[in-house]
Design a protein around this motif. Structure first.
Motif, PDB file in Angstrom:
ATOM      1  N   SER A  39     -37.268  22.087 -22.329  1.00  0.00           N
ATOM      2  CA  SER A  39     -38.286  23.094 -22.015  1.00  0.00           C
ATOM      3  C   SER A  39     -38.910  22.798 -20.648  1.00  0.00           C
ATOM      4  O   SER A  39     -38.525  21.856 -19.966  1.00  0.00           O
ATOM      5  CB  SER A  39     -39.371  23.087 -23.093  1.00  0.00           C
ATOM      6  OG  SER A  39     -39.959  21.805 -23.157  1.00  0.00           O
ATOM      7  N   THR A  40     -39.887  23.592 -20.281  1.00  0.00           N
ATOM      8  CA  THR A  40     -40.563  23.369 -18.999  1.00  0.00           C
ATOM      9  C   THR A  40     -41.582  22.247 -19.153  1.00  0.00           C
ATOM     10  O   THR A  40     -42.008  21.919 -20.256  1.00  0.00           O
ATOM     11  CB  THR A  40     -41.282  24.649 -18.532  1.00  0.00           C
ATOM     12  OG1 THR A  40     -42.223  25.032 -19.527  1.00  0.00           O
ATOM     13  CG2 THR A  40     -40.298  25.766 -18.279  1.00  0.00           C
ATOM     14  N   ALA A  41     -41.958  21.665 -18.015  1.00  0.00           N
ATOM     15  CA  ALA A  41     -42.949  20.591 -18.006  1.00  0.00           C
ATOM     16  C   ALA A  41     -43.988  20.891 -16.932  1.00  0.00           C
ATOM     17  O   ALA A  41     -43.733  21.630 -15.983  1.00  0.00           O
ATOM     18  CB  ALA A  41     -42.268  19.258 -17.734  1.00  0.00           C
ATOM     19  N   VAL A  42     -45.161  20.293 -17.075  1.00  0.00           N
ATOM     20  CA  VAL A  42     -46.269  20.506 -16.141  1.00  0.00           C
ATOM     21  C   VAL A  42     -46.188  19.490 -15.011  1.00  0.00           C
ATOM     22  O   VAL A  42     -46.073  18.291 -15.237  1.00  0.00           O
ATOM     23  CB  VAL A  42     -47.620  20.379 -16.869  1.00  0.00           C
ATOM     24  CG1 VAL A  42     -48.773  20.544 -15.903  1.00  0.00           C
ATOM     25  CG2 VAL A  42     -47.720  21.381 -17.987  1.00  0.00           C
ATOM     26  N   CYS A  43     -46.254  19.968 -13.787  1.00  0.00           N
ATOM     27  CA  CYS A  43     -46.243  19.110 -12.607  1.00  0.00           C
ATOM     28  C   CYS A  43     -47.560  18.333 -12.537  1.00  0.00           C
ATOM     29  O   CYS A  43     -48.631  18.935 -12.602  1.00  0.00           O
ATOM     30  CB  CYS A  43     -46.070  19.944 -11.340  1.00  0.00           C
ATOM     31  SG  CYS A  43     -46.218  19.000  -9.815  1.00  0.00           S
ATOM     32  N   PRO A  44     -47.503  17.001 -12.404  1.00  0.00           N
ATOM     33  CA  PRO A  44     -48.751  16.229 -12.331  1.00  0.00           C
ATOM     34  C   PRO A  44     -49.503  16.424 -11.022  1.00  0.00           C
ATOM     35  O   PRO A  44     -50.705  16.164 -10.951  1.00  0.00           O
ATOM     36  CB  PRO A  44     -48.283  14.778 -12.479  1.00  0.00           C
ATOM     37  CG  PRO A  44     -46.856  14.783 -12.093  1.00  0.00           C
ATOM     38  CD  PRO A  44     -46.320  16.144 -12.400  1.00  0.00           C
ATOM     39  N   ALA A  45     -48.832  16.897  -9.978  1.00  0.00           N
ATOM     40  CA  ALA A  45     -49.486  17.068  -8.675  1.00  0.00           C
ATOM     41  C   ALA A  45     -50.278  18.370  -8.593  1.00  0.00           C
ATOM     42  O   ALA A  45     -51.432  18.376  -8.182  1.00  0.00           O
ATOM     43  CB  ALA A  45     -48.449  17.015  -7.557  1.00  0.00           C
ATOM     44  N   CYS A  46     -49.639  19.493  -8.997  1.00  0.00           N
ATOM     45  CA  CYS A  46     -50.310  20.785  -8.813  1.00  0.00           C
ATOM     46  C   CYS A  46     -50.619  21.506 -10.128  1.00  0.00           C
ATOM     47  O   CYS A  46     -51.346  22.487 -10.121  1.00  0.00           O
ATOM     48  CB  CYS A  46     -49.465  21.690  -7.924  1.00  0.00           C
ATOM     49  SG  CYS A  46     -47.965  22.289  -8.717  1.00  0.00           S
ATOM     50  N   GLY A  47     -50.047  21.055 -11.241  1.00  0.00           N
ATOM     51  CA  GLY A  47     -50.311  21.694 -12.526  1.00  0.00           C
ATOM     52  C   GLY A  47     -49.417  22.882 -12.832  1.00  0.00           C
ATOM     53  O   GLY A  47     -49.568  23.521 -13.874  1.00  0.00           O
ATOM     54  N   GLY A  48     -48.469  23.178 -11.955  1.00  0.00           N
ATOM     55  CA  GLY A  48     -47.555  24.291 -12.186  1.00  0.00           C
ATOM     56  C   GLY A  48     -46.451  23.918 -13.167  1.00  0.00           C
ATOM     57  O   GLY A  48     -46.130  22.753 -13.353  1.00  0.00           O
ATOM     58  N   LEU A  49     -45.870  24.928 -13.797  1.00  0.00           N
ATOM     59  CA  LEU A  49     -44.765  24.702 -14.730  1.00  0.00           C
ATOM     60  C   LEU A  49     -43.441  24.671 -13.975  1.00  0.00           C
ATOM     61  O   LEU A  49     -43.237  25.442 -13.036  1.00  0.00           O
ATOM     62  CB  LEU A  49     -44.718  25.801 -15.788  1.00  0.00           C
ATOM     63  CG  LEU A  49     -45.825  25.784 -16.825  1.00  0.00           C
ATOM     64  CD1 LEU A  49     -45.686  26.986 -17.745  1.00  0.00           C
ATOM     65  CD2 LEU A  49     -45.797  24.499 -17.626  1.00  0.00           C
ATOM     66  N   SER A  50     -42.548  23.770 -14.413  1.00  0.00           N
ATOM     67  CA  SER A  50     -41.239  23.697 -13.787  1.00  0.00           C
ATOM     68  C   SER A  50     -40.184  23.351 -14.825  1.00  0.00           C
ATOM     69  O   SER A  50     -40.423  22.559 -15.727  1.00  0.00           O
ATOM     70  CB  SER A  50     -41.232  22.633 -12.684  1.00  0.00           C
ATOM     71  OG  SER A  50     -39.936  22.528 -12.132  1.00  0.00           O
ATOM     72  N   GLY A  51     -39.032  23.943 -14.686  1.00  0.00           N
ATOM     73  CA  GLY A  51     -37.888  23.634 -15.525  1.00  0.00           C
ATOM     74  C   GLY A  51     -36.676  23.307 -14.670  1.00  0.00           C
ATOM     75  O   GLY A  51     -35.563  23.196 -15.164  1.00  0.00           O
ATOM     76  N   ARG A  52     -36.904  23.185 -13.371  1.00  0.00           N
ATOM     77  CA  ARG A  52     -35.823  22.932 -12.417  1.00  0.00           C
ATOM     78  C   ARG A  52     -35.455  21.450 -12.410  1.00  0.00           C
ATOM     79  O   ARG A  52     -36.247  20.599 -12.015  1.00  0.00           O
ATOM     80  CB  ARG A  52     -36.292  23.356 -11.028  1.00  0.00           C
ATOM     81  CG  ARG A  52     -35.176  23.557 -10.054  1.00  0.00           C
ATOM     82  CD  ARG A  52     -35.711  24.235  -8.813  1.00  0.00           C
ATOM     83  NE  ARG A  52     -35.274  23.448  -7.670  1.00  0.00           N
ATOM     84  CZ  ARG A  52     -35.849  23.434  -6.508  1.00  0.00           C
ATOM     85  NH1 ARG A  52     -36.934  24.159  -6.306  1.00  0.00           N
ATOM     86  NH2 ARG A  52     -35.370  22.718  -5.546  1.00  0.00           N
ATOM     87  N   VAL A  53     -34.241  21.136 -12.868  1.00  0.00           N
ATOM     88  CA  VAL A  53     -33.797  19.750 -13.031  1.00  0.00           C
ATOM     89  C   VAL A  53     -33.269  19.206 -11.709  1.00  0.00           C
ATOM     90  O   VAL A  53     -32.434  19.815 -11.058  1.00  0.00           O
ATOM     91  CB  VAL A  53     -32.717  19.650 -14.129  1.00  0.00           C
ATOM     92  CG1 VAL A  53     -32.217  18.227 -14.256  1.00  0.00           C
ATOM     93  CG2 VAL A  53     -33.259  20.142 -15.453  1.00  0.00           C
ATOM     94  N   HIS A  54     -33.784  18.060 -11.332  1.00  0.00           N
ATOM     95  CA  HIS A  54     -33.342  17.355 -10.119  1.00  0.00           C
ATOM     96  C   HIS A  54     -32.273  16.319 -10.473  1.00  0.00           C
ATOM     97  O   HIS A  54     -31.382  16.053  -9.686  1.00  0.00           O
ATOM     98  CB  HIS A  54     -34.540  16.677  -9.464  1.00  0.00           C
ATOM     99  CG  HIS A  54     -34.214  15.891  -8.233  1.00  0.00           C
ATOM    100  ND1 HIS A  54     -33.734  16.476  -7.083  1.00  0.00           N
ATOM    101  CD2 HIS A  54     -34.290  14.571  -7.968  1.00  0.00           C
ATOM    102  CE1 HIS A  54     -33.539  15.538  -6.162  1.00  0.00           C
ATOM    103  NE2 HIS A  54     -33.867  14.377  -6.688  1.00  0.00           N
ATOM    104  N   GLY A  55     -32.378  15.719 -11.661  1.00  0.00           N
ATOM    105  CA  GLY A  55     -31.425  14.706 -12.098  1.00  0.00           C
ATOM    106  C   GLY A  55     -31.835  14.147 -13.456  1.00  0.00           C
ATOM    107  O   GLY A  55     -32.781  14.620 -14.082  1.00  0.00           O
ATOM    108  N   TYR A  56     -31.093  13.144 -13.898  1.00  0.00           N
ATOM    109  CA  TYR A  56     -31.350  12.505 -15.188  1.00  0.00           C
ATOM    110  C   TYR A  56     -31.314  10.999 -15.014  1.00  0.00           C
ATOM    111  O   TYR A  56     -30.683  10.489 -14.096  1.00  0.00           O
ATOM    112  CB  TYR A  56     -30.270  12.887 -16.210  1.00  0.00           C
ATOM    113  CG  TYR A  56     -30.202  14.358 -16.525  1.00  0.00           C
ATOM    114  CD1 TYR A  56     -30.998  14.911 -17.515  1.00  0.00           C
ATOM    115  CD2 TYR A  56     -29.348  15.196 -15.828  1.00  0.00           C
ATOM    116  CE1 TYR A  56     -30.934  16.260 -17.813  1.00  0.00           C
ATOM    117  CE2 TYR A  56     -29.277  16.553 -16.125  1.00  0.00           C
ATOM    118  CZ  TYR A  56     -30.067  17.073 -17.120  1.00  0.00           C
ATOM    119  OH  TYR A  56     -30.004  18.402 -17.418  1.00  0.00           O
TER     120      TYR A  56
END
Length: 141
Positions: A39-56
């Motif tokens: 699912s999406t997660a909350v960015c700790p820096a700005c509080g926006g939602l993101s589901g864009r995967v950079h890596g694992y």
């Protein structure tokens, strides 16, 4: 197959926010392979939602013992990129109550260790935890 999933969900109820993919009995320890939900997660820096995967990457944490054997949970954690314009901060999935930042034990194992150490500090606590398959050095206790 459904009853097997129910059994795994009952035995590993403390890590229920994770998606358990495999459980392997290695004799002296039980290894649970899991992943964070997609699912999406909350960015700790700005509080926006993101589901864009950079890596694992893989994270290994200890969990409560089963049948006198240690339980190791290997979790595949997503590294996400914030999709908010101007932020682009990268961060990892955090599951409050299960996996906290920098933690090597699940929250429920930490709770039990703290209860034992509070009553029996030092060597006594260390000996009892070893008998309960929750080994911890006396210095850490």
């Amino acid at each position: 197959m459904e009853s097997l999933n129910e059994l795994v969900a009952t035995v590993f109820s403390g890590i229920s926010p994770l998606v358990v993919e495999d459980v392997v009995d290695e004799g002296e320890r039980v290894v649970v392979r899991a992943r964070t939900p997609g699912s999406t997660a909350v960015c700790p820096a700005c509080g926006g939602l993101s589901g864009r995967v950079h890596g694992y990457h893989w994270r290994t944490v200890a969990d409560l013992p089963i049948d006198g054997r240690r339980v190791v949970v290997r979790v595949r954690v997503r590294r996400l990129v914030c999709a908010t314009r101007g932020c682009h901060h990268t961060f990892r999935d955090q599951l409050p109550g299960v996996l906290e930042r920098y933690q090597r034990c699940t929250t429920r194992l930490t709770r039990q260790i703290k209860a034992v150490v509070k009553e029996l500090a030092g060597r006594a606590g260390s000996r009892l935890l070893a008998m309960l398959a929750m080994g911890l050095s006396r210095h850490t206790a």
